[in-house]
Enzyme design. Structure first.
Site, PDB file in Angstrom:
ATOM      1  N   GLU A  45       0.836  -1.199   0.000  1.00  0.00           N
ATOM      2  CA  GLU A  45       0.000   0.000   0.000  1.00  0.00           C
ATOM      3  C   GLU A  45       0.875   1.256   0.000  1.00  0.00           C
ATOM      4  O   GLU A  45       1.858   1.331   0.730  1.00  0.00           O
ATOM      5  CB  GLU A  45      -0.894  -0.028   1.242  1.00  0.00           C
ATOM      6  CG  GLU A  45      -1.899   1.090   1.340  1.00  0.00           C
ATOM      7  CD  GLU A  45      -2.838   0.927   2.531  1.00  0.00           C
ATOM      8  OE1 GLU A  45      -3.849   1.648   2.598  1.00  0.00           O
ATOM      9  OE2 GLU A  45      -2.552   0.067   3.397  1.00  0.00           O
ATOM     10  N   LYS A 114      -9.286   3.087  -2.738  1.00  0.00           N
ATOM     11  CA  LYS A 114      -9.627   2.292  -1.559  1.00  0.00           C
ATOM     12  C   LYS A 114     -11.045   2.625  -1.112  1.00  0.00           C
ATOM     13  O   LYS A 114     -11.419   3.800  -0.995  1.00  0.00           O
ATOM     14  CB  LYS A 114      -8.631   2.602  -0.443  1.00  0.00           C
ATOM     15  CG  LYS A 114      -8.672   1.660   0.745  1.00  0.00           C
ATOM     16  CD  LYS A 114      -7.505   1.950   1.688  1.00  0.00           C
ATOM     17  CE  LYS A 114      -7.467   1.003   2.881  1.00  0.00           C
ATOM     18  NZ  LYS A 114      -6.321   1.297   3.775  1.00  0.00           N
ATOM     19  N   CYS A 175      -5.714  -3.431   2.119  1.00  0.00           N
ATOM     20  CA  CYS A 175      -5.522  -3.487   3.570  1.00  0.00           C
ATOM     21  C   CYS A 175      -6.814  -3.565   4.370  1.00  0.00           C
ATOM     22  O   CYS A 175      -7.393  -4.617   4.519  1.00  0.00           O
ATOM     23  CB  CYS A 175      -4.666  -2.283   4.013  1.00  0.00           C
ATOM     24  SG  CYS A 175      -3.879  -2.530   5.633  1.00  0.00           S
ATOM     25  N   SER A 359      21.000   0.258  33.978  1.00  0.00           N
ATOM     26  CA  SER A 359      20.805   0.372  35.426  1.00  0.00           C
ATOM     27  C   SER A 359      21.052  -0.920  36.186  1.00  0.00           C
ATOM     28  O   SER A 359      21.167  -0.903  37.407  1.00  0.00           O
ATOM     29  CB  SER A 359      19.376   0.842  35.701  1.00  0.00           C
ATOM     30  OG  SER A 359      18.454  -0.183  35.365  1.00  0.00           O
TER      31      SER A 359
END
Length: 710
Positions: A45, A114, A175, A359
């Site tokens: 896409e 789309k 999509c 850490s």
């Protein structure tokens, strides 16, 4: 006509607005598909622009440059002789559309917009585009002059149509349309479409792939058909990692699957499919009756065939075998997704490497282990002969040329790229955390520094005393909560400033060729962000954060898995250690604990997070749900106190999320304020809220009922 056809789909590592680079990768994928015998190539896409352009989709330049790139593609004869499906935005009648442009031999056949747009979570497509809300409607699109000259015509069809060839019929969906209840492939299939293409910009999220693929399989199990799924792969400039996994499915069965996580910029997946299998699959009379009621699609005719004729029959070409879906475990997804995202960000930012304030706790340990995982993936790509990765490694390491330095092990690469700094305090930092940090850095090969920040802490603390005469004290020394918190915050923010100093200067200190600075990596997990258990502008303030959307629970699973998979026995010590910020003095009867400070466990935090975001529950709804879920653990009053405590701290700390470091998106309950979780950051007092009063009211009612029963 013949019954066998070779089809190709691909995953491309596109970069937003990288016009020349994106076009080069598109062309490479087309040429590769042709070389493998494919007659149809499908791409991701918005592949011409890159998916993550965001508000650049509102700029006219974006549309002009798209046509310029397409013009170059159409004129390239090495990309002829194959039907190509290209993704790019198109402006039509002053509206912007997310489109597929179907081309053949230098001509545009169809522009297919789309129909349904992604507009939730990380996606805001309706901010830039409008959907083509007219199914099966087709009209004319007036081409830009530069394309009209190549086309030999001023207009081409635009709309919801399908492509008809002598041997089959092809329909495109994009999509989000796959995820809608009434997906376009339903009516297209009933109307005789046999080959479906789906071009996606679908991001990685833990445990998501199986859902995505099951939808594709279900689409062709019900309809029959050949389904080509294409997806972007990599980081295109934002928080998302697109996880590829291009595939070909026929009648619900997988016949080809690409990688989900890869450093390949171009990956082409092909399969040989038998179109007669689709026709045999669609035998049910009920399907035939439904097809009579299906809407009719305009068919764009072309004489180009996907299959070879009977005269060109080749007995060596056989249909692709069925295969099982390859799915990674969540701990493997963590090892791969954020690691590939880090590599893309590093190579495209032109930085000299990473710096992590290490850490000795599991969060910074996870971040460092992810960088080591990245180095392992890079080494695999080098061993596979990936020239782009080789070029990037030598550039980042400052070793250009054919005879330039190349690592022999992940540790060697890690030593060039990763820098870690333990910033301790004489009375707050334990020997255990200092030792764990040093030994982890050694095992993964990182360049490590060990230092104390006491001088900077006392200098900053002394400014207040110098100005006001007041000397703040920690709570264990008799100070108030306000003093205790202020002194903790001095340390946390000093570490952030120190981290950036080291990030800028360590390449110079190490005499690295080319200089440059390091990217500072944050290491705050999703649960701490949700609860606000961090100092604003402390070490959580960084350039990017690979674990900012990953839960503490999943991080522990990842570390437990990496201990064996990466042969790092030291990781066991991080799993056994009590999570602590080490911002208060350690005494004989007191050691700071994260879960004690927060008043809730990390597991409870993840439950609150999922109910808040994924289940979309407010305080009262969450309380009702947990009355059932936690009925064997806590009384109604205890559940109420936990829910109210969470929402209270969530509300008062929400402002911190507006400044949080951009984080890799991995969890559905991420509180990322910048994209994913849009909420106010100034809340009314929850403890006086109507929802809390309703919770208290229900608790009283339940306790009264219990007393009556007794």
């Amino acid at each position: 006509m013949g019954r066998l056809m070779t089809v190709a789909t691909c995953s491309l590592n596109q970069w937003a607005l990288d016009w020349a680079g994106n076009l080069a990768r598109i062309k490479e994928s087309i040429r590769t598909a042709k070389a493998l015998g494919a007659t149809l190539r499908v791409g991701p896409e918005l592949e011409v622009t890159g998916y993550g352009c965001l508000d650049h989709f509102l700029e006219s330049d974006t549309y002009l440059h798209c046509w310029e790139m397409l013009s170059q593609l159409l004129q390239d004869t090495t990309c002829h002789g194959i039907l190509i499906d290209i993704g790019m935005p198109v402006m039509h009648r002053n509206n912007r559309f997310n489109c597929r442009v179907i081309c053949l031999d230098g001509k545009i056949i169809l522009i297919r917009p789309k129909l349904w747009l992604a507009n939730d979570g990380n996606y805001r497509e309706m901010r830039y585009f409008i959907p083509w809300r007219r199914p099966t409607h087709v009209e004319e699109y007036y081409l830009p002059q530069m394309i009209a000259k190549l086309q030999g015509a001023t207009k081409v069809p635009i709309g919801d149509a399908v492509i008809s060839t002598p041997d089959t019929c092809i329909g495109a969906e994009t999509c989000e349309e796959l995820f809608t209840p009434n997906s376009p492939h339903n009516n297209m299939g009933l109307n005789g479409v046999e080959v479906f293409t789906n071009s996606s910009g679908s991001h990685h999220s833990l445990r998501k792939l199986d859902t995505r693929i099951s939808l594709i399989q279900e689409a062709t199990r019900k309809n029959g058909g050949i389904y080509l799924y294409s997806n972007q792969q990599g980081c295109d400039g934002d928080r998302l990692y697109y996880d590829g996994c291009a595939m070909v499915i026929i009648n619900g069965e997988i016949v080809a699957q690409g990688s989900q996580f890869s450093l390949n910029d171009v990956e082409v997946v092909t399969a040989v499919v038998d179109i007669e299998e689709v026709r045999a699959y669609r035998f049910a009379p009920s399907r035939g009756l439904q097809s009579l009621d299906a809407p009719t699609y305009q068919r764009i005719e072309t004489s180009f065939s996907l299959s070879s004729g009977d005269d060109d029959f080749d007995p060596t070409i056989v249909p692709s075998d069925r295969m099982s879906l390859r799915v990674h475990k969540p701990e493997e997804e963590i090892a791969l997704g954020p690691a590939c995202w880090l590599w893309d960000y590093l190579r495209r930012s032109k930085a000299a490497g990473f710096l992590i304030p290490l850490s000795g706790g599991i969060d910074s340990c996870s971040t460092a282990t992810l960088v080591f995982s990245m180095c392992r993936i890079v080494m695999e790509a080098l061993e596979a002969g990936n020239e782009q990765v080789k070029e990037d490694v030598q550039r980042i390491a400052g070793a250009y040329g054919p005879d330039g330095w190349l690592p022999k092990t992940p540790q060697e690469l890690c030593n060039r790229i990763l820098h870690t700094v333990y910033m301790g305090m004489a009375t707050q930092s334990s020997k255990e955390t200092r030792s764990r940090a040093e030994r982890l850095a050694k095992d993964i090969g990182a360049f490590h520094e060990d230092m104390n920040i006491d001088d900077a802490f006392h200098a900053t603390k002394g400014l207040l005393t110098q100005a006001t005469g007041f000397e703040p004290k920690f709570k264990v020394h008799g100070g108030s909560n306000a003093e205790n918190l202020a002194l903790q915050n001095i340390q946390a923010r000093t570490r952030m400033v120190t981290a950036y100093l080291f990030a800028q200067m360590l390449p110079t200190v190490r005499k690295r060729p080319g200089g440059g600075s390091l990217l500072v990596l944050g290491s705050g997990n999703v649960d701490e962000c949700l609860r606000g258990y961090l100092t604003k502008y402390d070490c959580s303030s960084a350039d990017i954060n690979p674990i900012g959307s990953i839960s503490k629970t999943d991080l522990k699973r990842f570390i437990r898995w990496a201990q064996t998979a990466f042969d790092l026995p030291i990781l066991e010590e991080f799993l056994d250690a009590t999570p602590t910020a080490e911002l208060e003095p350690i005494t004989s009867d007191y050691t700071q604990s994260d879960e004690a400070d927060m008043g809730m466990t990390y597991h409870e935090l993840s439950v609150f997070g999922r109910l808040r975001k994924e289940a979309k529950l407010g305080p009262y709804g969450m309380f009702q749900r947990l009355l059932h879920d936690w009925r064997d653990q806590y009384s109604p009053r205890e559940v109420a106190e936990k829910v109210k405590r969470f929402h209270h701290f969530y509300a008062i700390n929400r402002h911190k999320m507006t400044t949080m470091t951009p984080a890799y998106h991995a969890e559905g309950y991420s509180p990322d304020d910048n994209r994913f979780d849009l909420r106010p950051f100034v809340y009314p007092a929850f403890y006086a809220s109507h929802s809390f009063k309703q919770i208290d009211k229900m608790v009283e009612q339940l306790e009264t009922k219990t007393k009556i029963k007794i």
